[in-house]
Design a protein around this motif. Structure first.
Motif, PDB file in Angstrom:
ATOM      1  N   GLN A   1      46.921  35.030  34.550  1.00 18.71           N
ATOM      2  CA  GLN A   1      47.045  35.115  33.160  1.00 18.71           C
ATOM      3  C   GLN A   1      45.862  34.446  32.410  1.00 18.71           C
TER       4      GLN A   1
ATOM      5  N   LEU B   1      37.476  45.131  39.292  1.00 18.38           N
ATOM      6  CA  LEU B   1      37.702  46.042  40.523  1.00 18.38           C
ATOM      7  C   LEU B   1      36.427  46.792  40.622  1.00 18.38           C
TER       8      LEU B   1
ATOM      9  N   GLN C   1      44.870  31.276  48.874  1.00 20.75           N
ATOM     10  CA  GLN C   1      45.872  31.350  48.047  1.00 20.75           C
ATOM     11  C   GLN C   1      47.366  30.513  48.547  1.00 20.75           C
TER      12      GLN C   1
ATOM     13  N   GLY D   1      37.377  42.261  42.532  1.00 17.18           N
ATOM     14  CA  GLY D   1      38.814  41.810  42.765  1.00 17.18           C
ATOM     15  C   GLY D   1      39.075  40.899  43.551  1.00 17.18           C
ATOM     16  N   THR D   2      38.196  39.926  43.870  1.00 18.57           N
ATOM     17  CA  THR D   2      38.502  38.734  44.712  1.00 18.57           C
ATOM     18  C   THR D   2      38.301  37.616  43.961  1.00 18.57           C
TER      19      THR D   2
ATOM     20  N   GLN E   1      41.363  39.251  48.362  1.00 19.57           N
ATOM     21  CA  GLN E   1      41.807  40.115  47.211  1.00 19.57           C
ATOM     22  C   GLN E   1      42.865  39.163  46.403  1.00 19.57           C
ATOM     23  N   LEU E   2      42.850  39.524  45.204  1.00 21.87           N
ATOM     24  CA  LEU E   2      44.149  38.778  44.258  1.00 21.87           C
ATOM     25  C   LEU E   2      44.372  39.443  43.001  1.00 21.87           C
ATOM     26  N   THR E   3      45.313  39.202  42.503  1.00 16.64           N
ATOM     27  CA  THR E   3      45.699  39.838  41.115  1.00 16.64           C
ATOM     28  C   THR E   3      45.135  38.749  40.184  1.00 16.64           C
ATOM     29  N   PRO E   4      44.512  39.042  39.195  1.00 15.98           N
ATOM     30  CA  PRO E   4      44.010  38.088  38.261  1.00 15.98           C
ATOM     31  C   PRO E   4      45.060  37.347  37.628  1.00 15.98           C
TER      32      PRO E   4
ATOM     33  N   THR F   1      37.603  39.536  37.842  1.00 11.84           N
ATOM     34  CA  THR F   1      38.604  40.162  37.098  1.00 11.84           C
ATOM     35  C   THR F   1      38.250  41.637  37.043  1.00 11.84           C
TER      36      THR F   1
END
Length: 642
Positions: free
Chosen positions: A20, A556, A582, A604-605, A15-18, A554
């Motif tokens: 920019q 969820l 990561q 979300g991955t 899981q990661l925060t997209p 991007t």
């Protein structure tokens, strides 16, 4: 996947925060999809024809509407909306029918014009090839068009098989155009008033002024006569752009004759260059003699060393032809002629006002028009070869401005600050090159922001009174033919950074180069080319035998499944793929040994892939991963009785 290798599958688990750049890519896709709808509604009828005039003179013009709408197909190839596929095909058909009615197109191909303009216009055709899947019409057209340049079409005898030459700079579906009329060049007269004269001995014209009054009727008559005497018969380097049309037919069919002709035709120009002491000549007579209609001069041909652009229209088609030969043969030695011309040009450099400059033109008095060398063409060669010698050809050029600087390009011409050519709003090859070598880390965010800014400014122009196609007739009636370029000038569908970052390659050469890529993508569930909705991709690093690629979902809410292909045309092979987390650690390694890798990316991955690869080991093709090996049969028309 019938009749195809079964792709190895990997799955993203982190899981990661997209980042920019990933969010910016999705914003661009959404913006471009909406801009495409508005662009189509503004300028086309329901049948795909363009809202325009009832007539159009001269031989010029059919390339421009194709150029204005070609990026509909390329956007679809990258991952634009599904509707773009049908619409891009309908508009190609509409333009082709409309310009047939005007008189520029015959048998669906330009009746006669040069390969700078053919090269520009038929980019649309090449993008539709990438869009696939190939229809019987696509394949039939590809072969029919290519046959016009193989000597196999009696109605279009453009190619001399014995002498390995294209018989005129002006060719098409009606064959070579050895003599032009005043009507043929009528749309160019006002534009060419500000260009230097094509000859240095035109009565009443001061060549040193660097201008030639095409608008003057007497001068115009003399120009037409001199062109017919000196310029319209025989071969020119510009004709090397025809190799992209031959490559297009090969990608549809795999017929070896198209590949063989590219190799043979390029070889003929290698021999002419050898005979000329290492500099490629720009005019070859119908007998094969250099300077046959030009008093023996190897310079002075159509779109050659003297007129109108010089070195640019020598090196561009040469670069296209050399790259096409590598694509179809896998032989890096096929880059040699382009490499040698860059080297000869560099050897002629001189120091002016503290800066190294190279000649762009050759006049009767010798080399002239000295300017700074452009890194664009050696970058294309390096992108293909990844060889140290091509890297050196880029790096030897002085960095007299910031190569990392991202610009928002203009329609055509040269950016005043950086000196970059910006045809088709392509202007950031240098900063991409810096990025892919690890020297420009902020490039993804900067170029995607610049793309967004360009789209916004284009939409403002398109929505203005100047962008209203119903207002263009008045200018035409006043003798202003510039409206032929209006679709390109108003089009909001420009996305250089999106293509560079996802494909891992610069944008195509605007005068007829195929769009290359180290990788490309397919949506497995939709069975179509392009990134699935919500998926962003970033090619971060290239070497001669590897690619590093980031993929991010991007969304969820939606799981996605895609195929990553090795090479734009499946010409490469993935060997092993390392999965990297990561923190930069390798979490798994899989063996692929094939063209395709299937990647499952849950909502979300994201995943980072480092793939080792062999390049140019497969025969390139437009085929998709799930197509069968069967191709539609070509139609043979009935033989007409004498």
């Amino acid at each position: 996947m019938e009749n195809k290798e079964k792709p190895i599958q990997v799955k993203a688990t982190e899981q990661l925060t997209p980042p920019q750049w990933a969010l910016q890519q999705q914003q661009l896709f959404q913006t471009l999809n909406k801009a495409a709808e508005e662009f189509i509604a503004r300028y086309t009828h329901a049948d795909g024809t363009l809202i325009w005039r009832s007539d159009w003179p001269g031989m010029d013009g059919s390339d421009d509407p194709y150029e204005g709408f070609m990026n509909l197909a390329l956007l679809y190839v990258l991952g634009g909306s599904t509707e773009l596929h049908e619409k891009s095909r309908k508009i190609w058909e509409g333009i082709t029918w409309q310009w047939t009615e005007y008189g520029q197109i015959h048998r669906e191909f330009d009746a006669y014009y040069d390969w700078m303009h053919h090269g520009e216009g038929y980019l649309y055709l090449y993008f539709l090839g990438l869009a696939g899947p190939a229809t019987p019409k696509d394949r039939q057209r590809a072969v029919r068009f290519a046959n016009m340049y193989t000597g196999d079409d009696p109605e279009a005898p453009n190619y001399d098989k014995e002498r390995l030459l294209i018989r005129s700079p002006l060719t098409g579906s009606l064959g070579p155009r050895f003599e032009v009329t005043e009507e043929d060049w009528s749309t160019h007269r006002g534009i060419l008033d500000d260009y230097l004269a094509p000859y240095e001995d035109i009565p009443g014209v001061d060549f040193a002024s660097r201008k030639c009054p095409w608008s003057d009727d007497e001068t115009y008559k003399q120009l037409i006569q001199m062109m017919n005497e000196r310029m319209n018969r025989g071969d020119v380097p510009l004709n090397l752009n025809s190799t992209s049309l031959l490559a297009h037919a090969f990608l549809h069919t795999g017929e070896e004759r198209f590949r063989d002709q590219i190799v043979d035709y390029l070889g003929a120009w290698e021999e002419r260059t050898r005979q000329n002491g290492g500099i490629i000549p720009d005019n070859i007579g119908l007998s094969g003699e250099i300077g046959e209609y030009n008093d023996g001069k190897w310079w002075g041909g159509y779109y050659g060393w003297r007129w109108p652009h010089g070195f640019i229209t020598i090196i561009e088609p040469l670069t296209n032809a050399c790259i096409n030969a590598v694509l179809l043969t896998g032989d890096m030695g096929k880059l040699q002629l382009a490499r040698e011309q860059l080297d000869r040009n560099w050897e002629l450099r001189t120091l002016q006002e503290g800066r190294w400059v190279v000649p762009y033109k050759h006049f009767d008095s010798g080399w002239g028009d000295f300017r700074e060398a452009t890194p664009q063409y050696p970058v294309y060669l390096w992108m293909i070869s990844m060889a140290a010698e091509d890297l050196e050809r880029v790096e030897r050029i002085p960095k007299n401005h910031d190569w990392n600087e991202v610009i928002v390009p203009t329609m055509s011409g040269t950016d005043k600050k950086t000196g970059r050519n910006t045809k088709h709003y392509i202007g950031n090859t240098q900063p991409w090159y810096q990025y892919i070598r690890g020297l420009n880390p902020d490039y993804p965010q900067q170029i995607l922001a610049a793309n967004y800014q360009l789209i916004a400014s284009q939409l403002v122009k398109m929505r203005s009174a100047d962008g209203d196609p119903h207002n263009w007739s008045q200018k035409y009636n006043e003798g202003d033919y510039s409206s032929i370029h209006a679709w390109q000038e108003m089009c909001p569908l420009y996305f250089e950074g999106l293509a560079q970052l996802t494909l891992g390659a610069p944008m195509h050469i605007s005068h007829g180069g195929l769009q290359h890529g180290r990788v490309r993508y397919y949506d497995v569930e939709a069975k179509r080319p392009g990134l699935p909705a919500g998926i962003s991709a970033l090619v971060e690093k290239l070497t001669a035998d590897s690619v590093t690629l980031h993929l991010v979902n991007t969304s969820l809410f939606d799981d996605r499944l895609l195929i990553v292909q090795a090479g734009m045309f499946g010409e490469h092979r993935f060997l092993q793929v390392e999965l990297i987390n990561q923190q930069g650690n390798i979490t798994d390694t899989v063996t692929v040994n094939g063209r395709w890798l299937q990647v499952s990316i849950p909502a979300g991955t994201g995943i980072t892939l480092h793939a080792s690869m062999e390049r140019y080991v497969h025969s390139p093709t437009y085929d998709m991963p799930w197509e069968t090996s069967d191709k539609p049969l070509l139609i043979s028309g009935r033989v007409k009785a004498n």
